[in-house]
Design an enzyme around this catalytic site. Structure first.
Site, PDB file in Angstrom:
ATOM      1  N   ASP A 223       1.332   5.720  -1.259  1.00 53.26           N
ATOM      2  CA  ASP A 223       0.178   6.369  -0.607  1.00 53.26           C
ATOM      3  C   ASP A 223       0.591   7.546   0.279  1.00 53.26           C
ATOM      4  O   ASP A 223      -0.136   7.903   1.214  1.00 53.26           O
ATOM      5  CB  ASP A 223      -0.603   5.350   0.252  1.00 53.26           C
ATOM      6  CG  ASP A 223      -1.028   4.145  -0.575  1.00 53.26           C
ATOM      7  OD1 ASP A 223      -1.064   3.040  -0.018  1.00 53.26           O
ATOM      8  OD2 ASP A 223      -1.276   4.316  -1.777  1.00 53.26           O
TER       9      ASP A 223
HETATM   10  N1  LIG Z   1       4.864   4.591  -6.519  1.00 54.84           N
HETATM   11  C1  LIG Z   1       3.552   4.468  -6.231  1.00 54.84           C
HETATM   12  N2  LIG Z   1       2.812   3.566  -6.897  1.00 54.84           N
HETATM   13  C2  LIG Z   1       1.478   3.441  -6.595  1.00 54.84           C
HETATM   14  C3  LIG Z   1       0.887   4.226  -5.583  1.00 54.84           C
HETATM   15  C4  LIG Z   1       1.705   5.188  -4.910  1.00 54.84           C
HETATM   16  O1  LIG Z   1       1.235   5.943  -4.019  1.00 54.84           O
HETATM   17  N3  LIG Z   1       3.033   5.275  -5.261  1.00 54.84           N
HETATM   18  N4  LIG Z   1      -0.463   4.012  -5.234  1.00 54.84           N
HETATM   19  C5  LIG Z   1      -0.941   2.669  -5.605  1.00 54.84           C
HETATM   20  C6  LIG Z   1      -2.379   2.295  -5.343  1.00 54.84           C
HETATM   21  N5  LIG Z   1      -2.421   1.412  -4.207  1.00 54.84           N
HETATM   22  C7  LIG Z   1      -3.206   1.831  -3.178  1.00 54.84           C
HETATM   23  O2  LIG Z   1      -3.992   2.797  -3.370  1.00 54.84           O
HETATM   24  C8  LIG Z   1      -1.705   0.182  -4.151  1.00 54.84           C
HETATM   25  C9  LIG Z   1      -1.726  -0.671  -5.243  1.00 54.84           C
HETATM   26  C10 LIG Z   1      -1.017  -1.877  -5.212  1.00 54.84           C
HETATM   27  C11 LIG Z   1      -0.296  -2.254  -4.088  1.00 54.84           C
HETATM   28  C12 LIG Z   1       0.478  -3.532  -4.114  1.00 54.84           C
HETATM   29  O3  LIG Z   1       1.041  -3.947  -3.123  1.00 54.84           O
HETATM   30  N6  LIG Z   1       0.519  -4.199  -5.295  1.00 54.84           N
HETATM   31  C13 LIG Z   1       1.270  -5.464  -5.482  1.00 54.84           C
HETATM   32  C14 LIG Z   1       0.769  -6.247  -6.694  1.00 54.84           C
HETATM   33  C15 LIG Z   1      -0.697  -6.628  -6.508  1.00 54.84           C
HETATM   34  C16 LIG Z   1      -1.214  -7.371  -7.738  1.00 54.84           C
HETATM   35  O4  LIG Z   1      -0.396  -7.757  -8.603  1.00 54.84           O
HETATM   36  O5  LIG Z   1      -2.450  -7.577  -7.794  1.00 54.84           O
HETATM   37  C17 LIG Z   1       2.735  -5.105  -5.781  1.00 54.84           C
HETATM   38  O6  LIG Z   1       2.969  -4.061  -6.455  1.00 54.84           O
HETATM   39  O7  LIG Z   1       3.576  -5.926  -5.430  1.00 54.84           O
HETATM   40  C18 LIG Z   1      -0.279  -1.413  -2.973  1.00 54.84           C
HETATM   41  C19 LIG Z   1      -0.991  -0.198  -2.999  1.00 54.84           C
HETATM   42  C20 LIG Z   1      -0.688   2.448  -7.083  1.00 54.84           C
HETATM   43  N7  LIG Z   1       0.719   2.541  -7.288  1.00 54.84           N
END
Ligand SMILES: Nc1nc2c(c(=O)[nH]1)N[C@@H](CN(C=O)c1ccc(C(=O)N[C@@H](CCC(=O)O)C(=O)O)cc1)CN2
Length: 279
Positions: A223
């Site tokens: 983000d």
């Molecule tokens: N490298 C990046 N990847 C993503 C970004 C980014 O800016 N850089 N934005 C996110 C979107 N997002 C918030 O807008 C977000 C999505 C997911 C997570 C998160 O912690 N996900 C968990 C898994 C959750 C699940 O399995 O339901 C994780 O990855 O462990 C935080 C922020 C999209 N990707």
């Protein structure tokens, strides 16, 4: 469409306009910005294709000497060739629905090459709209495989734009690097406030009077990528976190649609971790 940035100096506009005019180029839209902070100059020139004696490759060849002389980062795109877009989703549907409707009605003139999800729940609506759907499940113990499969599919498609429409997985650094400047995310807060998970609930706990959404380029830092578009909506003391989510979804849809259009029309130029947006 010619877009460029370079170290700022006298004569850039004259050289570019002179080269285009010298070949009979009819300029339809011209924008530029001199950024005092970075010392860089930014330009976007839309040229009537049939006013030139050559195609996009010919313009690239003719422009190369000017670009070298002014140390330009530049590109020429042929707006007659639809750009390719891939959308990544998880389970949340509102942003996907909005993009599908804009694509299906030809409001968004783009080749929607694929919708990719780690779930199957949105297959029906995507295929009803006539777009290809690829389910690539995530194994929590082996997320690398999921991203390898995404990378392989994107490698075949070679998209100009990858939209994370409430896709809920953090992309690995290698994927962010490979598609730098082409991956767009919608974050459901007015960044930099409330980055990370559950921003509407963070906002409720903080007692803010405005909530919002941010469309930004995706980098390895969650983000934190360059911001393309933002907007806000008022809330008040009587609203619940569920109200915040409901009001917020309307803002997310419009902010993402505006951000995607700006990117597809080559109106967004990177300026470090900021952007220049020729809207
Ligand atoms: N490298 C990046 N990847 C993503 C970004 C980014 O800016 N850089 N934005 C996110 C979107 N997002 C918030 O807008 C977000 C999505 C997911 C997570 C998160 O912690 N996900 C968990 C898994 C959750 C699940 O399995 O339901 C994780 O990855 O462990 C935080 C922020 C999209 N990707």
């Amino acid at each position: 469409m010619l877009t460029l940035s370079c170290p700022d100096r006298v004569g850039v506009i004259a050289e570019v306009a002179g080269l285009l005019a010298g070949h009979g180029g009819w300029i339809l839209e011209a924008s530029h910005h001199s950024d005092a902070e970075s010392g860089r100059f930014f330009m976007r020139q839309e040229v009537k294709a049939d006013s030139l004696p050559f195609d996009a490759d010919g313009l690239r060849q003719a422009f190369e000497p000017v670009a070298a002389r002014f140390e330009m980062d530049w590109q020429v795109t042929d707006t007659g060739v639809p750009k390719k877009m891939v959308v990544l989703v998880s389970k949340q549907e509102h942003c996907l629905y909005d993009l599908l409707a804009r694509w299906h009605s030809a409001e968004l003139e783009v080749d929607l090459a694929a919708v990719i999800s780690n779930h199957d729940v949105l297959r029906g609506v995507v295929e009803w709209h006539g777009a290809p759907y690829h389910q690539l499940p995530v194994d929590p113990d082996n997320k690398a495989q999921h991203f390898d499969e995404i990378g392989a599919l994107l490698g075949k498609i070679q998209p100009d734009c990858v939209v994370l429409a409430r896709y809920m997985q953090v992309l690995p650094e290698w994927l962010c690097r490979e598609y730098a400047g082409r991956i767009i995310n919608i974050h459901h807060s007015f960044l930099p406030s409330f980055a990370g998970a559950r921003p509407y609930h963070q906002a409720y706990e903080r007692g803010v009077k405005l909530i919002g959404a941010t469309c930004h380029y995706v980098t390895a830092d969650l983000d934190a990528g360059p911001i393309i578009e933002q907007d806000v909506v008022r809330i008040d003391h009587s609203d619940s976190p569920e109200d915040y989510v409901r009001y917020g979804k309307d803002v997310e849809r419009t902010v993402l649609a505006r951000g995607v259009r700006l990117h597809l029309e080559d109106r967004v130029l990177r300026n470090g971790n900021r952007t220049v947006v020729f809207d």
